[in-house]
Scaffold this motif. Structure first.
Motif, PDB file in Angstrom:
ATOM      1  N   ARG A  73      -5.943   4.028   6.141  1.00 17.51           N
ATOM      2  CA  ARG A  73      -4.539   3.894   5.747  1.00 17.51           C
ATOM      3  C   ARG A  73      -3.894   2.767   6.532  1.00 17.51           C
ATOM      4  N   GLN A  74      -2.992   2.047   5.886  1.00 21.03           N
ATOM      5  CA  GLN A  74      -2.259   0.958   6.512  1.00 21.03           C
ATOM      6  C   GLN A  74      -0.794   1.383   6.630  1.00 21.03           C
ATOM      7  N   PHE A  75      -0.372   1.699   7.810  1.00 21.46           N
ATOM      8  CA  PHE A  75       0.996   2.128   8.029  1.00 21.46           C
ATOM      9  C   PHE A  75       1.860   0.928   8.399  1.00 21.46           C
ATOM     10  N   LYS A  76       1.924  -0.041   7.498  1.00 22.79           N
ATOM     11  CA  LYS A  76       2.725  -1.243   7.710  1.00 22.79           C
ATOM     12  C   LYS A  76       3.680  -1.400   6.538  1.00 22.79           C
ATOM     13  N   VAL A  77       4.884  -1.823   6.829  1.00 17.96           N
ATOM     14  CA  VAL A  77       5.873  -2.051   5.786  1.00 17.96           C
ATOM     15  C   VAL A  77       5.675  -3.464   5.244  1.00 17.96           C
ATOM     16  N   PRO A  78       5.522  -3.637   3.912  1.00 19.50           N
ATOM     17  CA  PRO A  78       5.294  -4.966   3.366  1.00 19.50           C
ATOM     18  C   PRO A  78       6.535  -5.861   3.455  1.00 19.50           C
TER      19      PRO A  78
END
Length: 103
Positions: A73-78
């Motif tokens: 999972r990528q917990f980054k805001v685009p």
């Protein structure tokens, strides 16, 4: 007074809390404040049965390593101010009006 509190507590199978002990003392004719009974019960170390949530006996170890993320999972805001919403509604087969029938 403490002898009366202990007697009532023991006579009722050690399940009475401070409020019930106070009510029993009132029925027996002792004019005592409920806050006094509460303080005495607490000082004597008596505790009746508690309804609701039980006492938590297990605590997680914060120093233990966390397991690895197996789904990457990528917990980054685009971008700022973006809201992602997902819906996992269950639709029974043949009930969805906007979906074409399955073949």
């Amino acid at each position: 007074m403490m002898v009366g509190i202990r007697r009532i507590f023991e006579a009722n199978f050690r399940v009475y809390n401070a409020r019930k002990v106070w009510r029993q003392l009132q029925r027996e004719g002792f004019g005592v404040a409920r806050c006094t009974v509460t303080l005495l019960v607490k000082a004597m170390g008596l505790q009746g049965i508690i309804r609701g949530k039980s006492v938590k006996t297990t605590f997680s170890d914060k120093s233990a390593p966390s397991p690895l993320d197996r789904v990457n999972r990528q917990f980054k805001v685009p971008a700022p101010n973006r809201l992602w919403v997902s819906d996992f509604s269950y639709l029974a087969p043949g009930r969805a009006s906007s979906m074409p029938p399955s073949s």
